[in-house]
Design a protein around this motif. Structure first.
Motif, short mmCIF file in Angstrom:
data_model
loop_
_atom_site.label_atom_id
_atom_site.label_comp_id
_atom_site.label_asym_id
_atom_site.label_seq_id
_atom_site.Cartn_x
_atom_site.Cartn_y
_atom_site.Cartn_z
N ASP A 169 -2.72 2.58 -14.46
CA ASP A 169 -4.04 2.69 -15.00
C ASP A 169 -4.30 3.60 -13.63
O ASP A 169 -5.18 3.01 -13.18
N PRO A 170 -3.91 4.74 -13.88
CA PRO A 170 -4.33 6.18 -12.68
C PRO A 170 -5.26 5.55 -12.18
O PRO A 170 -5.60 5.73 -10.82
N ILE A 171 -5.99 5.58 -13.25
CA ILE A 171 -7.72 5.62 -11.74
C ILE A 171 -8.20 4.15 -11.70
O ILE A 171 -8.93 4.56 -10.24
N GLN A 172 -7.42 3.29 -12.03
CA GLN A 172 -7.70 1.99 -11.33
C GLN A 172 -7.40 1.96 -10.24
O GLN A 172 -7.45 2.00 -8.78
N MET A 173 -5.70 3.02 -9.77
CA MET A 173 -5.04 3.54 -8.48
C MET A 173 -5.82 4.05 -7.70
O MET A 173 -5.82 4.04 -6.25
N TYR A 174 -6.20 5.20 -8.12
CA TYR A 174 -6.79 6.41 -7.42
C TYR A 174 -8.31 5.31 -7.07
O TYR A 174 -8.64 6.13 -6.00
N LEU A 175 -8.81 4.54 -7.84
CA LEU A 175 -10.00 4.06 -6.88
C LEU A 175 -10.22 3.28 -5.77
O LEU A 175 -11.27 2.96 -5.08
N ASN A 176 -9.00 2.50 -5.70
CA ASN A 176 -8.32 2.31 -4.67
C ASN A 176 -8.44 3.05 -3.02
O ASN A 176 -8.85 2.76 -1.98
N GLY A 187 0.98 -1.29 0.29
CA GLY A 187 0.47 0.39 0.20
C GLY A 187 0.80 1.67 -0.19
O GLY A 187 2.09 1.27 -0.16
N GLY A 188 -0.02 2.34 0.01
CA GLY A 188 0.82 3.84 0.23
C GLY A 188 -0.56 4.83 0.07
O GLY A 188 -1.03 4.29 0.46
N SER A 189 0.84 5.70 0.49
CA SER A 189 1.96 6.49 0.48
C SER A 189 2.99 5.95 1.47
O SER A 189 3.56 5.89 1.00
N SER A 190 2.01 5.82 2.61
CA SER A 190 3.03 5.08 3.91
C SER A 190 3.62 3.56 3.55
O SER A 190 3.78 2.58 4.89
N VAL A 201 -13.38 10.59 -4.43
CA VAL A 201 -12.54 10.15 -6.18
C VAL A 201 -12.10 11.13 -6.82
O VAL A 201 -11.57 12.35 -6.68
N PRO A 202 -13.81 11.39 -8.05
CA PRO A 202 -13.06 12.80 -8.37
C PRO A 202 -12.86 14.01 -8.28
O PRO A 202 -12.65 14.87 -8.22
N THR A 203 -13.59 14.14 -7.08
CA THR A 203 -13.56 15.20 -5.67
C THR A 203 -11.99 15.65 -5.66
O THR A 203 -11.60 16.16 -5.63
N TYR A 204 -11.75 14.33 -5.26
CA TYR A 204 -10.75 14.32 -4.28
C TYR A 204 -9.49 14.42 -5.68
O TYR A 204 -8.45 15.37 -5.05
#
Lengths: 486, 95
Positions: free
Chosen positions: A416-423, A151-154, A305-308
């Protein structure tokens, strides 16, 4: 029991009883870090000399009866916290040569309490990532399965705590960066209320969302550390002036009568079925302890997620404009002129994901797009905060999954940035609304850990920690250790 | 795609980022996907919603206008690539 498998609370007892000294403890853990770091890549810098010196001072203080509340206890810092005289890279080539001239407030407070710092942990570059793969220093590996992300970022913090290299680590959480790695490594991750812990000296990503917290193996340890880290700091303009309660005092109390909100949308199609089952089991444990569950609604959850990904990149593009190759950080060679120096220093110093976020932020703030994106996102952010406010009229905390699935393989989502973001779908809401939240290990799916996510009202850390601690008195998931690190 | 190379070049210029030629194809593709993704915000009804200014509704705190910092220029400049006589050096700006 070997020292490395003990929690901070247990180690404090051992030090007090004279079973071992801080110097012995520190040396043993440094040895363990040296033995496993090549495999895990959890550390960017190991501060062995500084740690041994601090441990010796802690032992002297103990003998003199002057030690602080964390005297002689070992911790590590995410490499986002400025540490005087030590490289503070933020996981970036940009700061690979940066020796911090000052201490972050968090670093200062923990040191003043007597904590011994063994090193600086690996992280996604500038905390932008959910897998630790964007680090200039390479990905961290998950101790539960070396092919998976921690996981990340920590990620360096979560992996080192999970692998028993250290009992506790600091972290930062802008959209889930403490809680998601904690969930994926079977550790406890606490993100306090926005403004509860000072951001001074914590390299800024998105200033209206960033908050410092901890990764530990028990809620009790998280309470112990938060008590030291929290509090008003005049050097952070968004630090909140509010007294710090004794977080340990109330954690032993029952949760009978606690009202726990269950969000309908959390158990939709996006959630791995087995993860959902473990989380439901955990909620049943809370019910068996006398908590009552209430269904609540967060109608705008899908928009978090889109707001963020408008708000966070916008703030990042502004915060990271300070890296110009002049005062500190990477500087391009043989620049033709000042403009060329800026553009090439930044082009060379930042990695792909950071550039992407800076450009996304620049775009949404640029003339003609500001209203459609940034202003709109801040309006939707208010709607999301209002949803939580409404939910908390009925409940004391909200319980659900921390992540949609257990740890994914390194390389799986990197393109795939979107898949990553949806995490971060379940964790981002707490950042947008400034709420405190914690992830607690609640089971395994195919031998990989799963996290229970609890969110509370502003300054509701005591409720979170009490609920998490009471859960841990009933269950052993937080004691599960990856086989290779027993 | 919502963005093209010309647009991305403009954004990169505004952000003071020099991208290598081979970085553009991937940047255009990925940034377009991010922009398309955040475009779903336009569906939200936000009439009469005040944009959030602070997650805790707090106001900006002010401090007394007093000197609190000490001068430690030499120590801070140890992190700079090029300094001289206490000044930061950059390429010549005015001929």
């Amino acid at each position: 029991m070997s020292v490395y498998s003990q929690t901070l609370t247990e180690l404090a007892t051992g030090l007090e009883a004279g079973e071992f000294t801080s110097l012995e403890l520190t040396a043993a853990l440094l040895e363990r870090i040296a033995a496993h770091n090549e495999t895990l890549n959890a550390f960017i810098t190991i501060t062995a000399d500084e740690a041994l010196a601090a441990a010796a001072r802690a032992d002297e203080a103990r003998a003199a009866g002057t030690g602080g509340t964390l005297n002689g206890l070992p911790i590590v810092h995410k490499d986002i916290f400025c540490t005087r005289g030590v490289k503070t890279s933020c996981g970036s080539k940009m700061l690979d040569n940066f020796i911090s001239p000052y201490d972050a407030t968090v670093v200062e407070k923990l040191a003043a309490a007597g904590a011994v710092v063994l090193g600086k942990t690996n992280m996604d570059e500038f905390a932008m990532g959910s897998s630790n793969e964007t680090s200039f220093y390479g990905p961290v590996r998950n101790p539960w399965n070396l092919e998976c992300s921690p996981g990340g970022s920590s990620g360096g913090s979560s992996a080192s705590v999970a692998a028993r290299l250290i009992p506790a680590a600091t972290g930062t959480d802008t959209g889930g960066s403490i809680r998601q790695p904690a969930a994926l490594t079977g550790t406890v991750g606490l993100k306090p209320t926005y403004g509860r812990v000072s951001r001074y000296g914590m390299i800024a990503f998105a200033s209206s969302l960033d908050q410092a917290g901890v990764i530990t193996r028990s809620a009790e340890d998280a309470a112990r550390l938060l008590g030291v880290m929290a509090g008003f700091d005049e050097r952070d303009s968004t630090s909140i002036e509010q007294a710090v309660p004794d977080y340990l005092a109330g954690i032993g109390e029952s949760i009978r009568g606690l009202r726990v909100g269950i969000v309908r949308q959390h158990f939709d199609a996006g959630l791995d079925e087995q993860c959902g089952a473990r989380v439901k089991d955990a909620i049943a444990v809370l019910e068996s302890l006398g908590a009552t569950t209430v269904e609540v609604d967060l109608p705008n959850l899908d928009l978090s997620v889109p707001t963020y990904y408008v708000v966070a990149p916008a703030e990042c593009s502004s915060n990271l404009s300070r890296f110009d190759g002049v005062r500190f950080g990477h500087r391009a060679e043989n620049a033709e002129d000042l403009e060329d120096l800026y553009c090439r220093s930044r082009g060379e110093g930042f990695g792909d994901e950071v550039k992407r976020r800076i450009m996304t932020g620049t775009y949404v703030l640029s003339a003609g797009y500001y209203d459609a994106y940034y202003l709109k996102a801040q309006q939707v952010r208010q709607l999301i905060a209002d949803d939580f406010k409404q939910a908390f009229a009925d409940v004391d905390l909200i319980a659900g999954p921390t992540t949609p699935s257990p740890a994914f393989k390194l390389g799986d989502k990197v393109d795939d940035p979107i898949q990553m973001y949806l995490n971060d779908i379940y964790t981002i809401g707490a950042n947008l609304a400034g709420l405190p939240a914690i992830s607690v290990p609640c089971g395994l799916v195919d031998d990989m850990p799963v996290g229970l996510h609890l969110v509370s009202r502003h300054f509701g850390e005591e409720t979170l920690l009490r609920c998490a601690h009471q859960y841990q008195l009933q269950t052993d998931w937080h004691k599960a250790c990856p086989e290779a690190f027993k | 795609m919502s963005l093209d190379k010309v647009k991305v070049q403009h954004i990169a210029m505004l952000a003071r980022l020099k991208l290598a030629d081979e970085e553009y194809a991937s940047s255009v593709e990925k940034l377009s996907r991010i922009v398309d993704f955040v475009d779903q915000l336009s569906q939200a009804d936000t009439s009469d919603v005040r944009p959030m200014a602070h997650p805790l509704d707090a106001a900006q705190r002010l401090r007394p206008d007093a000197v609190t910092e000490t001068v430690e220029r030499d120590r801070y400049q140890q992190n700079a690539a090029a300094v001289s006589d206490g000044l930061y050096l950059v390429p010549k700006v005015i001929e």
